[in-house]
Design a protein around this motif. Structure first.
Motif, PDB file in Angstrom:
ATOM      1  N   GLY A 524       0.815  -1.200   0.000  1.00  0.00           N
ATOM      2  CA  GLY A 524       0.000   0.000   0.000  1.00  0.00           C
ATOM      3  C   GLY A 524       0.850   1.250   0.000  1.00  0.00           C
ATOM      4  N   TYR A 525       0.173   2.380   0.318  1.00  0.00           N
ATOM      5  CA  TYR A 525       0.826   3.675   0.333  1.00  0.00           C
ATOM      6  C   TYR A 525       0.618   4.331   1.702  1.00  0.00           C
ATOM      7  CZ  TYR A 525       1.433   3.238  -4.695  1.00  0.00           C
ATOM      8  OH  TYR A 525       1.807   2.813  -5.932  1.00  0.00           O
ATOM      9  N   GLN A 526       1.579   5.154   2.079  1.00  0.00           N
ATOM     10  CA  GLN A 526       1.560   5.813   3.386  1.00  0.00           C
ATOM     11  C   GLN A 526       1.664   7.321   3.201  1.00  0.00           C
ATOM     12  OE1 GLN A 526       4.081   4.195   6.565  1.00  0.00           O
ATOM     13  NE2 GLN A 526       4.875   6.263   6.893  1.00  0.00           N
ATOM     14  N   ILE A 527       0.786   8.056   3.910  1.00  0.00           N
ATOM     15  CA  ILE A 527       0.812   9.523   3.898  1.00  0.00           C
ATOM     16  C   ILE A 527       1.373   9.996   5.226  1.00  0.00           C
ATOM     17  CG2 ILE A 527      -0.576  11.624   3.786  1.00  0.00           C
ATOM     18  CD1 ILE A 527      -2.548  10.181   2.040  1.00  0.00           C
ATOM     19  N   ASN A 528       2.370  10.850   5.168  1.00  0.00           N
ATOM     20  CA  ASN A 528       2.922  11.512   6.353  1.00  0.00           C
ATOM     21  C   ASN A 528       2.594  13.001   6.274  1.00  0.00           C
ATOM     22  OD1 ASN A 528       4.124   9.040   7.007  1.00  0.00           O
ATOM     23  ND2 ASN A 528       6.009   9.554   5.919  1.00  0.00           N
ATOM     24  N   TRP A 529       2.115  13.581   7.370  1.00  0.00           N
ATOM     25  CA  TRP A 529       1.845  15.021   7.357  1.00  0.00           C
ATOM     26  C   TRP A 529       2.152  15.616   8.725  1.00  0.00           C
ATOM     27  CZ3 TRP A 529      -1.922  11.465   8.204  1.00  0.00           C
ATOM     28  CH2 TRP A 529      -2.808  11.690   9.274  1.00  0.00           C
ATOM     29  N   TRP A 530       2.454  16.919   8.709  1.00  0.00           N
ATOM     30  CA  TRP A 530       2.733  17.631   9.950  1.00  0.00           C
ATOM     31  C   TRP A 530       2.360  19.097   9.799  1.00  0.00           C
ATOM     32  CZ3 TRP A 530       6.138  15.666   6.511  1.00  0.00           C
ATOM     33  CH2 TRP A 530       7.031  16.554   5.887  1.00  0.00           C
ATOM     34  N   LYS A 531       1.968  19.695  10.901  1.00  0.00           N
ATOM     35  CA  LYS A 531       1.548  21.093  10.926  1.00  0.00           C
ATOM     36  C   LYS A 531       2.780  21.985  11.038  1.00  0.00           C
ATOM     37  CE  LYS A 531      -1.480  24.234  13.545  1.00  0.00           C
ATOM     38  NZ  LYS A 531      -2.450  24.319  14.648  1.00  0.00           N
ATOM     39  N   THR A 532       2.826  23.008  10.207  1.00  0.00           N
ATOM     40  CA  THR A 532       3.983  23.905  10.232  1.00  0.00           C
ATOM     41  C   THR A 532       3.685  25.206  10.957  1.00  0.00           C
ATOM     42  OG1 THR A 532       3.346  24.774   8.063  1.00  0.00           O
ATOM     43  CG2 THR A 532       4.912  22.930   8.113  1.00  0.00           C
ATOM     44  N   LYS A 533       2.465  25.752  10.800  1.00  0.00           N
ATOM     45  CA  LYS A 533       2.154  26.986  11.523  1.00  0.00           C
ATOM     46  C   LYS A 533       0.640  27.199  11.549  1.00  0.00           C
ATOM     47  CE  LYS A 533       2.502  30.182   7.573  1.00  0.00           C
ATOM     48  NZ  LYS A 533       3.165  31.393   7.062  1.00  0.00           N
ATOM     49  N   GLY A 538       0.171  33.057  13.171  1.00  0.00           N
ATOM     50  CA  GLY A 538       1.432  32.927  12.444  1.00  0.00           C
ATOM     51  C   GLY A 538       2.505  32.183  13.211  1.00  0.00           C
ATOM     52  N   ARG A 539       2.154  31.603  14.355  1.00  0.00           N
ATOM     53  CA  ARG A 539       3.153  30.916  15.167  1.00  0.00           C
ATOM     54  C   ARG A 539       3.509  29.577  14.534  1.00  0.00           C
ATOM     55  NH1 ARG A 539       2.382  27.479  19.477  1.00  0.00           N
ATOM     56  NH2 ARG A 539       0.141  27.933  19.376  1.00  0.00           N
ATOM     57  N   THR A 540       4.814  29.300  14.419  1.00  0.00           N
ATOM     58  CA  THR A 540       5.271  28.030  13.841  1.00  0.00           C
ATOM     59  C   THR A 540       5.166  26.926  14.880  1.00  0.00           C
ATOM     60  OG1 THR A 540       7.546  28.493  14.481  1.00  0.00           O
ATOM     61  CG2 THR A 540       6.850  29.187  12.271  1.00  0.00           C
ATOM     62  N   HIS A 541       5.012  25.697  14.391  1.00  0.00           N
ATOM     63  CA  HIS A 541       4.859  24.543  15.266  1.00  0.00           C
ATOM     64  C   HIS A 541       6.034  23.600  15.084  1.00  0.00           C
ATOM     65  CE1 HIS A 541       0.582  24.694  16.759  1.00  0.00           C
ATOM     66  NE2 HIS A 541       0.671  25.776  16.004  1.00  0.00           N
ATOM     67  N   PRO A 542       6.486  22.936  16.131  1.00  0.00           N
ATOM     68  CA  PRO A 542       7.531  21.924  15.974  1.00  0.00           C
ATOM     69  C   PRO A 542       6.994  20.760  15.139  1.00  0.00           C
ATOM     70  CG  PRO A 542       6.597  21.851  18.183  1.00  0.00           C
ATOM     71  CD  PRO A 542       6.045  23.079  17.528  1.00  0.00           C
ATOM     72  N   LYS A 543       7.889  20.074  14.451  1.00  0.00           N
ATOM     73  CA  LYS A 543       7.485  19.021  13.537  1.00  0.00           C
ATOM     74  C   LYS A 543       7.034  17.781  14.316  1.00  0.00           C
ATOM     75  CE  LYS A 543       9.038  16.436   9.458  1.00  0.00           C
ATOM     76  NZ  LYS A 543      10.142  16.204   8.501  1.00  0.00           N
ATOM     77  N   GLU A 544       5.768  17.451  14.194  1.00  0.00           N
ATOM     78  CA  GLU A 544       5.192  16.242  14.787  1.00  0.00           C
ATOM     79  C   GLU A 544       4.490  15.486  13.671  1.00  0.00           C
ATOM     80  OE1 GLU A 544       2.657  17.319  17.984  1.00  0.00           O
ATOM     81  OE2 GLU A 544       4.242  18.230  19.190  1.00  0.00           O
ATOM     82  N   VAL A 545       5.115  14.412  13.178  1.00  0.00           N
ATOM     83  CA  VAL A 545       4.647  13.714  11.986  1.00  0.00           C
ATOM     84  C   VAL A 545       3.508  12.770  12.344  1.00  0.00           C
ATOM     85  CG1 VAL A 545       5.283  12.191  10.081  1.00  0.00           C
ATOM     86  CG2 VAL A 545       6.918  13.902  10.936  1.00  0.00           C
ATOM     87  N   ASN A 546       2.431  12.833  11.586  1.00  0.00           N
ATOM     88  CA  ASN A 546       1.305  11.907  11.686  1.00  0.00           C
ATOM     89  C   ASN A 546       1.336  10.971  10.479  1.00  0.00           C
ATOM     90  OD1 ASN A 546      -0.335  13.252  14.001  1.00  0.00           O
ATOM     91  ND2 ASN A 546       0.147  14.924  12.586  1.00  0.00           N
ATOM     92  N   THR A 547       0.925   9.736  10.665  1.00  0.00           N
ATOM     93  CA  THR A 547       1.019   8.722   9.618  1.00  0.00           C
ATOM     94  C   THR A 547      -0.334   8.064   9.408  1.00  0.00           C
ATOM     95  OG1 THR A 547       3.329   8.283  10.112  1.00  0.00           O
ATOM     96  CG2 THR A 547       2.134   6.567   8.955  1.00  0.00           C
ATOM     97  N   LEU A 548      -0.652   7.808   8.127  1.00  0.00           N
ATOM     98  CA  LEU A 548      -1.871   7.096   7.771  1.00  0.00           C
ATOM     99  C   LEU A 548      -1.562   6.201   6.586  1.00  0.00           C
ATOM    100  CD1 LEU A 548      -4.860   6.861   8.549  1.00  0.00           C
ATOM    101  CD2 LEU A 548      -5.370   8.608   6.837  1.00  0.00           C
ATOM    102  N   ARG A 549      -1.894   4.897   6.685  1.00  0.00           N
ATOM    103  CA  ARG A 549      -1.603   3.936   5.627  1.00  0.00           C
ATOM    104  C   ARG A 549      -2.881   3.526   4.896  1.00  0.00           C
ATOM    105  NH1 ARG A 549       3.204  -0.378   7.097  1.00  0.00           N
ATOM    106  NH2 ARG A 549       4.922   1.119   6.910  1.00  0.00           N
ATOM    107  N   PHE A 550      -2.721   3.315   3.564  1.00  0.00           N
ATOM    108  CA  PHE A 550      -3.826   2.873   2.711  1.00  0.00           C
ATOM    109  C   PHE A 550      -3.358   1.604   2.011  1.00  0.00           C
ATOM    110  CE2 PHE A 550      -3.976   7.431   3.179  1.00  0.00           C
ATOM    111  CZ  PHE A 550      -5.319   7.685   3.490  1.00  0.00           C
ATOM    112  N   SER A 551      -4.005   0.479   2.318  1.00  0.00           N
ATOM    113  CA  SER A 551      -3.555  -0.796   1.769  1.00  0.00           C
ATOM    114  C   SER A 551      -3.997  -0.943   0.317  1.00  0.00           C
ATOM    115  CB  SER A 551      -4.102  -1.949   2.604  1.00  0.00           C
ATOM    116  OG  SER A 551      -5.524  -1.928   2.610  1.00  0.00           O
ATOM    117  N   GLY A 552      -3.191  -1.726  -0.443  1.00  0.00           N
ATOM    118  CA  GLY A 552      -3.553  -2.049  -1.817  1.00  0.00           C
ATOM    119  C   GLY A 552      -3.048  -1.032  -2.822  1.00  0.00           C
ATOM    120  N   GLN A 553      -3.343  -1.317  -4.073  1.00  0.00           N
ATOM    121  CA  GLN A 553      -2.911  -0.456  -5.188  1.00  0.00           C
ATOM    122  C   GLN A 553      -3.942   0.659  -5.355  1.00  0.00           C
ATOM    123  OE1 GLN A 553      -0.577   0.828  -6.997  1.00  0.00           O
ATOM    124  NE2 GLN A 553      -0.057  -0.908  -8.337  1.00  0.00           N
ATOM    125  N   ARG A 554      -3.623   1.879  -4.895  1.00  0.00           N
ATOM    126  CA  ARG A 554      -4.557   2.997  -4.992  1.00  0.00           C
ATOM    127  C   ARG A 554      -3.763   4.276  -5.174  1.00  0.00           C
ATOM    128  NH1 ARG A 554      -7.994   3.118   0.258  1.00  0.00           N
ATOM    129  NH2 ARG A 554      -8.590   5.143  -0.596  1.00  0.00           N
TER     130      ARG A 554
END
Length: 885
Positions: A524-533, A538-554
């Motif tokens: 499958g495929y995996q999406i990583n995302w994090w909030k920047t600000k 306008g305050r910036t945020h420290p990098k905290e990565v969230n992960t979500l996986r999608f199984s199969g061919q998509r």
């Protein structure tokens, strides 16, 4: 010639004369017989004189009897019979009474009798009559003699009623009549209900070692309850009423309990009820079940290379039919002494042909099974050994395992000992690339794994595994497809775009990577995302990565739960069984504004008869630029009906309070407050409050009380020159408490200079005198008012619950909406309650101790201008005093 020796013997009676009562004209007889050696001589006497001196016409006198043919009253006498021989004399007497009287009934009148339905009743009527009398019985209300087979009158006058019914109850008359006259008595008969019993459960079947509970349900006539006695017996032998010696059998009235039942407990159990009039019994058959005895006499016959016949004899089933037999064997070379199940057969069978495997030395045993459980195993049979043979099957569950690229570790389930069929077991493994016109590569191993290195990553191979022993090979093996070891994907997807669905949800689209770049099985495929600000501040945020996986061919996926009005970075990668490939280039996107969360709190901090002031806290998450608030309210008096919802749009988001006017007096309202952005309004926070009645004073809302006997801090003034009011409010408000407030409420500036040598100033001494005089006057007024029905508190003494509120007011009070917040008042309360640094209010700092007594009671001061105090709904009095500069 036989001769008998005769021994001298004095007379002895063989028949003595009997006394009797006779009527005139009747006949009778007196008998007198005796024996002895020699034979006794018998003589008769009357009242002590020879009978010859008392002749009566018609009487016949014999040595052994006197016969009377026409008895008359003068026959009344004592008749004596004398028997004598040379060895002695004996004498017997009999009274002869000749009388004529009307019947005399000896049984009491109105005697009460009782019996139960179905039993016989006996009503007594003992009598004396001369001449003879006739006895008859009748029911009092029927006034006619009883007739029928159920009724029988005995010679002594007793009436017997057989098979009684409820209709037999009532009063009966016994009539006795002769020639002289007749007489009668009455007897009363009550019919009771028969005692009934039922023992439950009926004919129970109880497994051994379990518990048996028998219950004797009984139904008894209320008049017989006092005499009811229950008893239990088994096979006719009574139990003791308390318990058996070992405590297993316990009898508690109607219940019989047997714990840890044994085979000896089977039998017929009877419960018997005995009352003053009847008895009843009921029985139940108890059957005790147990596991069967083990089968016996195991015998082997019809021995073959792959089979043998096993026969046995059934053991005792202990009252529960045998359902089936379990045949077990021992012969596993790897685990000698371990018994395994071979087969099962129905309980009616006692012989069976067993199918066997080659190269095993068998021994068998049999277990019988019934509804209770399994028997102990039988004794083992004789041994039976089968000859070896080639394998009958090949290994199953062929699979691959790889820890590095191009590697194939081929594994399979090895054959069990009973499946090897002979000595020298090995496995022949063959493989080749799938679809390739090449020869099979093969290798023979003794364990159940083989490592093979291939030239390519994740390539399909045909694999076969065949069992081989010293007697030959197993059947032709089937091919399975296995893949060589995987590697990580070596390329990243390309993000096509991010579609904004709403402020917290986006849809991500990407291009899939080529199959030859996956280097394995694409999972499958995996999406990583994090909030920047945050776009709000306008305050910036420290990098905290969230992960979500999608199984199969998509090529797309949804990312939820994002923060509104924020900027994010996002990457996509492909992953296979080996792991994750490289990430794509970060993609930047922004979420739009959303509706705010609900405000953190909503409090009513001040109410009057037609106004209410509300205060609230900002939402935890604004989710955008706050544009204002939506305030709604409606009447919710304690009925099922609610009032119309009124809306107020507050367009000043920085203002955390609002004053509502034009409300109805003495009315309960519910308030709803929503925070709003340009996208709309969020969820509401609610609060309820009631307005005051007519003539009441406006008050600040508080919910916590302060005990004035607690140690509290002195009140501090934070701004020089500002006016302050301190109110002491009792927990229970009164309608006329404003009288108390009018006297003691004054205003003053901060207390910064109040305590500077104040005790030495003359005006202070005069002030205290005035206060004392006013207090005395106030006590007098309150006493008068109390006698008129009102109740007023003139001081807050120890034990009264009160709240202390400090409200800051400017020199020129205005009607603005900004009032003390309920939350801040509560905080002040908590601080004062928690303080434990002083013993009473007079200990705070320097200055006017005359404001409080030593016990903390408030006296008050009266200087400067005077203002009315406020009264809360239900009326709790509020007292204020000034802090003068």
């Amino acid at each position: 010639m036989t001769s008998f020796a005769l021994f001298p013997e004095p007379p002895r009676w063989t028949k003595k004369p009997q006394s009797g009562v006779y009527s005139t004209g009747s006949s009778g007889i007196l008998l007198c017989e005796a024996e002895g050696e020699p034979q006794p001589t018998i003589k008769w006497r009357v009242n002590g004189s020879p009978i010859d001196n008392h002749p009566f016409a018609g009487d016949v006198v014999f040595p052994r009897e006197i016969s009377f043919t026409n008895l008359q009253p003068n026959h009344t006498a004592v008749y004596q019979c004398e028997a004598s021989n040379v060895h002695g004399t004996i004498l017997a007497s009999a009274n002869i009474d000749v009388v004529d009287v009307r019947p005399l009934i000896q049984t009491k009148d109105e005697e009460n009798y009782a019996t139960v339905v179905g039993y016989s009743a006996f009503l007594d009527c003992k009598f004396f009559a001369s001449p003879e009398a006739i006895v008859s019985w009748q029911k009092v209300e029927e006034a006619k003699p009883l007739e029928g087979k159920r009724y029988h009158i005995h010679e002594n006058g007793t009436l017997q009623i057989n098979r009684t019914t409820e209709e037999d109850a009532g009063s009966y008359s016994c009539w006795v009549e002769n020639a002289i006259g007749k007489t009668a008595v009455t007897a009363n008969l009550d019919i009771r209900n028969a005692t009934k019993l039922r023992v439950s459960p009926k004919n129970p079947r109880v497994p051994k070692s379990h518990m048996l509970e028998l219950h004797c349900e009984n139904k008894c006539d209320s008049h017989l309850k006092h005499s009811l006695k229950l008893s239990w017996s088994k096979d006719g032998e009574a139990f003791e009423m308390n318990a058996t010696e070992d405590g297993r059998i316990i009898i508690d009235g109607t219940n019989l309990t047997i714990s840890n039942v044994t085979l000896e407990d089977r039998g017929v159990y009877s419960c018997t009820a005995l009352t003053a009039l009847d008895s009843a019994a009921d029985v139940t058959q108890v059957t005790v079940l147990d596991v069967p005895d083990p089968p016996e006499s195991l015998h082997l016959s019809e021995r073959q290379n792959r089979s043998v016949r096993l026969s046995w004899e059934a053991g005792d089933d202990h009252n529960s039919n045998i359902n089936e037999y379990i045949i077990e064997f021992e012969g596993n070379k790897e685990e000698p002494g371990r018994w395994e199940e071979l087969t099962r057969v129905q309980g009616k069978e006692t012989t069976l042909v067993l199918h066997l495997a080659p190269y095993v030395r068998y021994q068998f045993r049999v277990i019988a099974v019934n509804e209770v459980g399994r028997s102990q195993p039988s004794q083992p049979s004789d041994h039976h050994e089968t000859p070896p043979a080639a394998p009958d099957k090949n290994p199953q569950h062929i699979r691959v395992q790889a820890s590095q690229p191009k590697e194939m570790i081929i594994k399979w389930e090895p054959l069990k000992s009973m499946e090897q069929n002979g000595p020298g077991l090995e496995y022949r493994v063959s493989w080749k690339p799938q679809g390739a016109p090449v020869e099979w590569e093969e290798e023979t191993v003794t364990n159940h794994t083989l490592r093979v290195m291939t030239p390519t990553v994740y390539a399909p191979y045909d694999v076969q595994v065949q069992a081989v022993n010293q007697l030959g090979s197993g059947p032709e093996p089937q091919s399975v497809t296995l893949y060589s070891g995987e590697d990580y994907p070596d390329t990243a997807p390309v993000i096509h775009g991010v579609d904004i669905i709403n402020s917290t949800l986006v849809k991500v689209s990407w291009s899939t990577i080529p199959k030859d770049r996956v280097h394995g099985h694409l999972k499958g495929y995996q999406i990583n995302w994090w909030k920047t600000k945050s776009l709000l501040d306008g305050r910036t945020h420290p990098k905290e990565v969230n992960t979500l996986r999608f199984s199969g061919q998509r090529n797309h996926g949804m990312v939820p739960s994002l923060d509104a009005f924020s900027e994010f970075h996002l990457t996509v990668l492909a992953y296979n069984s080996k792991g994750a490939g490289p990430e794509s280039e970060p993609y930047t996107f922004q979420t739009p504004e959303g509706v705010p969360e609900q405000p953190t709190f909503l409090k009513v901090i001040k109410v009057d008869k037609d106004t209410a002031t509300l205060s609230w806290g900002l939402p935890t998450k604004l989710n955008g630029n706050l544009t204002g608030y939506l305030l709604q309210y409606q009447i919710i008096n304690d009925t099922y009906e609610i009032g119309e919802l009124n809306d107020i749009n507050i367009t000043t988001p920085s203002k955390p309070s609002w004053r509502l006017s034009n409300l109805s007096a003495t009315t309960k309202y519910k308030f709803y407050l929503r925070a709003c952005t340009s996208k709309g309004c969020g969820k509401p926070v609610t609060e309820e409050s009631s307005t005051l009645g007519e003539g009441s004073k406006d008050i600040g809302k508080i919910s916590e009380e302060v005990n004035l006997t607690q140690k509290i801090h002195p009140i501090e003034v934070f701004e020089h020159g500002a006016e302050h009011i301190v109110r002491l409010m009792t927990k229970n408000w009164g309608d006329n408490d404003s009288i108390f407030q009018d006297v003691i409420e004054t205003r003053g500036r901060e207390y910064a200079g109040l305590y500077d040598d104040i005790s030495t100033q003359g005006w202070f001494i005069g002030l205290m005198c005035a206060v004392a005089l006013l207090t005395l006057m106030l006590l007098t007024v309150c006493f008068v008012k109390r006698n008129r029905g009102g109740k007023y508190s003139v001081q807050l003494t120890t034990g009264q619950l009160a709240s202390l509120i400090v409200s800051k007011q400017e020199k020129a009070p205005s009607d603005s909406d900004e009032k003390p917040l309920k939350g801040s008042l509560r905080s002040l309360n908590r601080d004062m309650q928690a303080t434990e640094s002083a013993d009473s209010l007079v200990e705070y700092g320097e200055g006017d101790h005359g404001l409080f007594n030593e016990d903390g009671s408030f006296i008050g001061a009266y200087t400067g201008s005077k203002e009315k105090g406020s009264v809360e709904s239900n009326g709790s009095s509020t007292a204020t005093f000034p802090l003068r500069a």
